[in-house]
Write a protein that holds these residues in place. Structure first.
Motif, PDB file in Angstrom:
ATOM      1  N   GLU A   1       0.839  -1.209   0.000  1.00 30.27           N
ATOM      2  CA  GLU A   1       0.000   0.000   0.000  1.00 30.27           C
ATOM      3  C   GLU A   1       0.870   1.255   0.000  1.00 30.27           C
ATOM      4  O   GLU A   1       1.880   1.337   0.704  1.00 30.27           O
ATOM      5  CB  GLU A   1      -0.910   0.017   1.230  1.00 30.27           C
ATOM      6  CG  GLU A   1      -2.201  -0.733   1.026  1.00 30.27           C
ATOM      7  CD  GLU A   1      -3.294  -0.260   1.971  1.00 30.27           C
ATOM      8  OE1 GLU A   1      -4.437  -0.120   1.521  1.00 30.27           O
ATOM      9  OE2 GLU A   1      -2.973  -0.055   3.153  1.00 30.27           O
ATOM     10  N   GLY A   2       0.463   2.234  -0.782  1.00 25.93           N
ATOM     11  CA  GLY A   2       1.156   3.505  -0.818  1.00 25.93           C
ATOM     12  C   GLY A   2       2.263   3.596  -1.845  1.00 25.93           C
ATOM     13  O   GLY A   2       2.759   4.688  -2.138  1.00 25.93           O
ATOM     14  N   GLN A   3       2.650   2.459  -2.417  1.00 29.24           N
ATOM     15  CA  GLN A   3       3.720   2.471  -3.414  1.00 29.24           C
ATOM     16  C   GLN A   3       3.159   2.765  -4.806  1.00 29.24           C
ATOM     17  O   GLN A   3       1.974   2.585  -5.072  1.00 29.24           O
ATOM     18  CB  GLN A   3       4.446   1.124  -3.423  1.00 29.24           C
ATOM     19  CG  GLN A   3       5.291   0.864  -2.193  1.00 29.24           C
ATOM     20  CD  GLN A   3       6.190  -0.346  -2.352  1.00 29.24           C
ATOM     21  OE1 GLN A   3       5.864  -1.277  -3.077  1.00 29.24           O
ATOM     22  NE2 GLN A   3       7.328  -0.334  -1.672  1.00 29.24           N
ATOM     23  N   GLU A   4       4.046   3.207  -5.676  1.00 26.92           N
ATOM     24  CA  GLU A   4       3.706   3.352  -7.086  1.00 26.92           C
ATOM     25  C   GLU A   4       3.999   2.025  -7.781  1.00 26.92           C
ATOM     26  O   GLU A   4       5.025   1.399  -7.540  1.00 26.92           O
ATOM     27  CB  GLU A   4       4.526   4.472  -7.723  1.00 26.92           C
ATOM     28  CG  GLU A   4       4.266   4.633  -9.212  1.00 26.92           C
ATOM     29  CD  GLU A   4       5.151   5.700  -9.830  1.00 26.92           C
ATOM     30  OE1 GLU A   4       4.677   6.818 -10.055  1.00 26.92           O
ATOM     31  OE2 GLU A   4       6.344   5.399 -10.091  1.00 26.92           O
ATOM     32  N   VAL A   5       3.088   1.610  -8.631  1.00 27.06           N
ATOM     33  CA  VAL A   5       3.261   0.362  -9.366  1.00 27.06           C
ATOM     34  C   VAL A   5       3.307   0.669 -10.859  1.00 27.06           C
ATOM     35  O   VAL A   5       2.451   1.398 -11.381  1.00 27.06           O
ATOM     36  CB  VAL A   5       2.112  -0.623  -9.080  1.00 27.06           C
ATOM     37  CG1 VAL A   5       2.182  -1.812 -10.025  1.00 27.06           C
ATOM     38  CG2 VAL A   5       2.168  -1.101  -7.629  1.00 27.06           C
ATOM     39  N   ASN A   6       4.304   0.116 -11.511  1.00 27.91           N
ATOM     40  CA  ASN A   6       4.436   0.258 -12.962  1.00 27.91           C
ATOM     41  C   ASN A   6       4.372  -1.115 -13.614  1.00 27.91           C
ATOM     42  O   ASN A   6       5.167  -1.992 -13.294  1.00 27.91           O
ATOM     43  CB  ASN A   6       5.759   0.938 -13.308  1.00 27.91           C
ATOM     44  CG  ASN A   6       5.842   2.348 -12.776  1.00 27.91           C
ATOM     45  OD1 ASN A   6       4.953   3.161 -13.027  1.00 27.91           O
ATOM     46  ND2 ASN A   6       6.887   2.645 -12.024  1.00 27.91           N
ATOM     47  N   ILE A   7       3.447  -1.286 -14.502  1.00 23.44           N
ATOM     48  CA  ILE A   7       3.297  -2.547 -15.226  1.00 23.44           C
ATOM     49  C   ILE A   7       3.613  -2.269 -16.687  1.00 23.44           C
ATOM     50  O   ILE A   7       2.954  -1.449 -17.332  1.00 23.44           O
ATOM     51  CB  ILE A   7       1.868  -3.116 -15.111  1.00 23.44           C
ATOM     52  CG1 ILE A   7       1.449  -3.240 -13.640  1.00 23.44           C
ATOM     53  CG2 ILE A   7       1.789  -4.482 -15.793  1.00 23.44           C
ATOM     54  CD1 ILE A   7       0.008  -3.648 -13.446  1.00 23.44           C
TER      55      ILE A   7
END
Lengths: 116, 109
Positions: B14-20
Protein backbone atom coordinates in the motif's frame (compact mmCIF):
# COMPACT_ATOMS: atom_id res chain seq x y z
CA UNK A 1 -21.77 6.86 -14.64
CA UNK A 2 -23.70 4.90 -17.31
CA UNK A 3 -23.74 1.14 -16.85
CA UNK A 4 -24.28 -2.00 -18.84
CA UNK A 5 -26.79 -4.11 -16.93
CA UNK A 6 -26.92 -7.88 -17.14
CA UNK A 7 -29.55 -10.27 -15.83
CA UNK A 8 -29.61 -12.69 -14.19
CA UNK A 9 -26.39 -12.49 -12.22
CA UNK A 10 -26.34 -16.25 -11.83
CA UNK A 11 -28.18 -18.94 -13.77
CA UNK A 12 -28.14 -22.67 -13.20
CA UNK A 13 -29.50 -24.85 -15.97
CA UNK A 14 -29.75 -28.50 -16.86
CA UNK A 15 -27.59 -29.78 -19.69
CA UNK A 16 -29.56 -29.68 -22.94
CA UNK A 17 -31.76 -26.80 -21.87
CA UNK A 18 -31.92 -23.42 -23.59
CA UNK A 19 -30.89 -20.27 -21.75
CA UNK A 20 -31.26 -16.61 -22.60
CA UNK A 21 -28.86 -14.12 -21.08
CA UNK A 22 -30.04 -10.54 -21.08
CA UNK A 23 -28.21 -7.25 -21.31
CA UNK A 24 -29.19 -3.61 -21.37
CA UNK A 25 -26.36 -1.69 -23.06
CA UNK A 26 -25.64 1.96 -22.49
CA UNK A 27 -28.45 3.85 -24.17
CA UNK A 28 -26.52 5.85 -26.77
CA UNK A 29 -24.13 3.05 -27.71
CA UNK A 30 -24.50 1.41 -31.09
CA UNK A 31 -22.03 -1.48 -30.91
CA UNK A 32 -22.75 -4.50 -28.73
CA UNK A 33 -20.70 -7.51 -27.77
CA UNK A 34 -20.70 -10.77 -25.86
CA UNK A 35 -17.63 -12.27 -24.22
CA UNK A 36 -17.19 -15.24 -21.96
CA UNK A 37 -14.66 -16.26 -19.33
CA UNK A 38 -14.34 -19.83 -18.19
CA UNK A 39 -13.18 -19.98 -14.58
CA UNK A 40 -9.46 -19.30 -14.35
CA UNK A 41 -9.09 -18.61 -18.06
CA UNK A 42 -8.93 -15.62 -20.40
CA UNK A 43 -11.78 -13.39 -21.40
CA UNK A 44 -12.80 -14.60 -24.89
CA UNK A 45 -14.65 -12.71 -27.59
CA UNK A 46 -17.85 -14.33 -28.83
CA UNK A 47 -19.67 -11.89 -31.09
CA UNK A 48 -20.12 -8.27 -32.04
CA UNK A 49 -23.39 -6.73 -33.22
CA UNK A 50 -24.11 -3.51 -35.05
CA UNK A 51 -27.06 -2.17 -36.98
CA UNK A 52 -29.15 -5.22 -36.14
CA UNK A 53 -26.74 -7.75 -37.49
CA UNK A 54 -23.67 -9.69 -36.46
CA UNK A 55 -20.54 -7.87 -37.56
CA UNK A 56 -18.00 -10.43 -36.33
CA UNK A 57 -18.03 -13.74 -34.50
CA UNK A 58 -15.44 -16.11 -33.12
CA UNK A 59 -15.05 -19.85 -33.64
CA UNK A 60 -16.71 -20.35 -30.26
CA UNK A 61 -19.91 -18.75 -31.54
CA UNK A 62 -21.29 -21.77 -33.35
CA UNK A 63 -24.85 -22.70 -34.29
CA UNK A 64 -25.91 -23.20 -30.68
CA UNK A 65 -25.47 -19.50 -30.04
CA UNK A 66 -27.58 -16.62 -31.30
CA UNK A 67 -27.95 -12.94 -30.47
CA UNK A 68 -30.86 -10.60 -30.81
CA UNK A 69 -31.84 -7.04 -30.11
CA UNK A 70 -35.57 -7.57 -29.67
CA UNK A 71 -36.34 -3.95 -28.85
CA UNK A 72 -34.57 -0.64 -28.49
CA UNK A 73 -32.93 -1.43 -25.18
CA UNK A 74 -32.22 -5.14 -24.73
CA UNK A 75 -29.50 -7.31 -26.24
CA UNK A 76 -29.73 -11.05 -25.65
CA UNK A 77 -27.53 -14.10 -26.02
CA UNK A 78 -29.35 -17.40 -26.49
CA UNK A 79 -27.61 -20.71 -25.98
CA UNK A 80 -29.58 -23.65 -27.33
CA UNK A 81 -29.04 -27.10 -25.84
CA UNK A 82 -26.44 -26.10 -23.25
CA UNK A 83 -23.41 -28.27 -22.60
CA UNK A 84 -21.32 -28.65 -19.47
CA UNK A 85 -18.49 -26.76 -21.15
CA UNK A 86 -20.73 -23.72 -21.60
CA UNK A 87 -20.37 -23.04 -17.87
CA UNK A 88 -18.65 -19.66 -17.65
CA UNK A 89 -19.11 -15.98 -16.88
CA UNK A 90 -20.75 -14.24 -19.82
CA UNK A 91 -20.07 -10.54 -20.20
CA UNK A 92 -22.00 -8.12 -22.33
CA UNK A 93 -20.32 -4.92 -23.48
CA UNK A 94 -21.23 -1.88 -25.53
CA UNK A 95 -19.30 0.94 -27.14
CA UNK A 96 -19.63 3.96 -29.36
CA UNK A 97 -17.59 4.52 -31.45
CA UNK A 98 -16.16 1.03 -31.97
CA UNK A 99 -13.13 0.63 -29.81
CA UNK A 100 -10.73 0.58 -32.72
CA UNK A 101 -11.46 4.23 -33.35
CA UNK A 102 -10.39 5.31 -29.90
CA UNK A 103 -13.62 4.56 -28.13
CA UNK A 104 -13.79 2.42 -25.03
CA UNK A 105 -15.84 -0.55 -24.08
CA UNK A 106 -18.09 -0.69 -21.08
CA UNK A 107 -18.61 -4.19 -19.72
CA UNK A 108 -21.46 -5.43 -17.61
CA UNK A 109 -20.90 -7.27 -14.35
CA UNK A 110 -21.61 -10.60 -16.01
CA UNK A 111 -23.91 -13.60 -15.75
CA UNK A 112 -22.45 -16.71 -14.19
CA UNK A 113 -23.89 -19.66 -16.10
CA UNK A 114 -23.62 -23.06 -14.47
CA UNK A 115 -24.66 -26.08 -16.52
CA UNK A 116 -25.32 -29.22 -14.48
CA UNK B 1 -1.33 -11.13 -35.39
CA UNK B 2 -0.38 -8.40 -32.95
CA UNK B 3 0.48 -9.73 -29.52
CA UNK B 4 1.14 -8.24 -26.10
CA UNK B 5 3.46 -9.58 -23.42
CA UNK B 6 3.18 -8.60 -19.76
CA UNK B 7 4.37 -10.07 -16.47
CA UNK B 8 2.13 -12.77 -15.06
CA UNK B 9 2.13 -11.31 -11.56
CA UNK B 10 3.42 -8.42 -9.44
CA UNK B 11 3.40 -7.76 -5.72
CA UNK B 12 3.35 -4.37 -4.04
CA UNK B 13 2.55 -2.65 -0.77
CA UNK B 14 0.00 0.00 0.00
CA UNK B 15 1.16 3.51 -0.82
CA UNK B 16 3.72 2.47 -3.41
CA UNK B 17 3.71 3.35 -7.09
CA UNK B 18 3.26 0.36 -9.37
CA UNK B 19 4.44 0.26 -12.96
CA UNK B 20 3.30 -2.55 -15.23
CA UNK B 21 5.05 -2.75 -18.58
CA UNK B 22 3.60 -4.35 -21.67
CA UNK B 23 5.61 -5.25 -24.77
CA UNK B 24 4.00 -5.09 -28.19
CA UNK B 25 6.70 -5.29 -30.85
CA UNK B 26 4.34 -5.55 -33.83
CA UNK B 27 1.81 -2.89 -32.99
CA UNK B 28 0.09 -1.51 -36.08
CA UNK B 29 -0.14 2.14 -37.04
CA UNK B 30 -3.86 2.29 -36.30
CA UNK B 31 -3.68 0.49 -32.95
CA UNK B 32 -4.41 2.26 -29.71
CA UNK B 33 -3.04 0.84 -26.45
CA UNK B 34 -5.72 0.27 -23.87
CA UNK B 35 -5.54 -1.02 -20.30
CA UNK B 36 -8.32 -2.76 -18.44
CA UNK B 37 -8.71 -3.86 -14.83
CA UNK B 38 -10.66 -6.91 -13.72
CA UNK B 39 -11.72 -7.91 -10.22
CA UNK B 40 -12.80 -11.50 -9.54
CA UNK B 41 -16.26 -12.31 -10.91
CA UNK B 42 -16.63 -8.87 -12.47
CA UNK B 43 -16.37 -7.54 -16.01
CA UNK B 44 -13.20 -5.81 -17.19
CA UNK B 45 -13.17 -2.10 -16.49
CA UNK B 46 -11.55 0.48 -18.77
CA UNK B 47 -8.64 2.29 -17.11
CA UNK B 48 -6.82 4.30 -19.73
CA UNK B 49 -6.06 4.47 -23.43
CA UNK B 50 -3.33 6.13 -25.45
CA UNK B 51 -1.66 6.27 -28.82
CA UNK B 52 1.73 7.81 -28.03
CA UNK B 53 3.59 9.88 -25.40
CA UNK B 54 1.87 10.22 -22.04
CA UNK B 55 -1.75 10.11 -21.01
CA UNK B 56 -2.97 10.77 -17.48
CA UNK B 57 -6.39 10.49 -15.91
CA UNK B 58 -7.72 10.40 -12.38
CA UNK B 59 -6.64 6.83 -11.71
CA UNK B 60 -3.51 6.13 -13.77
CA UNK B 61 -0.89 7.30 -16.22
CA UNK B 62 0.12 5.61 -19.43
CA UNK B 63 3.57 6.08 -20.88
CA UNK B 64 4.20 5.14 -24.50
CA UNK B 65 7.66 5.68 -26.03
CA UNK B 66 8.11 7.04 -29.52
CA UNK B 67 8.58 3.62 -31.10
CA UNK B 68 5.32 2.38 -29.46
CA UNK B 69 6.80 -1.08 -28.96
CA UNK B 70 5.95 -1.01 -25.28
CA UNK B 71 3.77 0.83 -22.83
CA UNK B 72 3.78 1.28 -19.07
CA UNK B 73 0.75 1.62 -16.87
CA UNK B 74 1.55 3.58 -13.73
CA UNK B 75 -0.69 3.35 -10.68
CA UNK B 76 0.23 5.96 -8.05
CA UNK B 77 -0.01 5.05 -4.36
CA UNK B 78 -1.81 1.74 -4.69
CA UNK B 79 -4.20 0.47 -2.06
CA UNK B 80 -5.54 -2.98 -1.20
CA UNK B 81 -8.50 -2.32 -3.50
CA UNK B 82 -6.15 -2.14 -6.50
CA UNK B 83 -5.54 -5.88 -6.21
CA UNK B 84 -6.81 -7.12 -9.57
CA UNK B 85 -5.78 -8.42 -12.97
CA UNK B 86 -4.56 -5.73 -15.40
CA UNK B 87 -4.74 -6.29 -19.15
CA UNK B 88 -2.85 -4.50 -21.90
CA UNK B 89 -4.71 -4.63 -25.21
CA UNK B 90 -4.52 -3.33 -28.72
CA UNK B 91 -7.63 -1.62 -29.92
CA UNK B 92 -7.54 -0.89 -33.60
CA UNK B 93 -8.68 -2.24 -36.93
CA UNK B 94 -11.72 -4.00 -35.56
CA UNK B 95 -14.34 -4.18 -32.86
CA UNK B 96 -13.26 -7.12 -30.77
CA UNK B 97 -10.90 -7.06 -27.83
CA UNK B 98 -8.32 -9.82 -27.54
CA UNK B 99 -7.42 -10.44 -23.92
CA UNK B 100 -4.23 -12.13 -22.82
CA UNK B 101 -3.64 -13.60 -19.40
CA UNK B 102 -2.95 -10.18 -17.91
CA UNK B 103 -0.89 -9.23 -14.86
CA UNK B 104 -2.19 -10.25 -11.45
CA UNK B 105 -1.33 -7.37 -9.11
CA UNK B 106 -1.41 -8.17 -5.42
CA UNK B 107 -1.25 -5.27 -2.97
CA UNK B 108 -0.49 -5.98 0.67
CA UNK B 109 -0.39 -3.90 3.83
Amino acid sequence: EPEVTQTPSHQVTQMGQEVILRCVPISNHLYFYWYRQILGQKVEFLVSFYNNEISEKSEIFDDQFSVERPDGSNFTLKIRSTKLEDSAMYFCASSDPPVGQGGDYTFGSGTRLTVV
Amino acid sequence: LAKTTQPISMDSYEGQEVNITCSHNNIATNDYITWYQQFPSQGPRFIIQGYKTKVTNEVASLFIPADRKSSTLSLPRVSLSDTAVYYCLFTGGGNKLTFGTGTQLKVEL
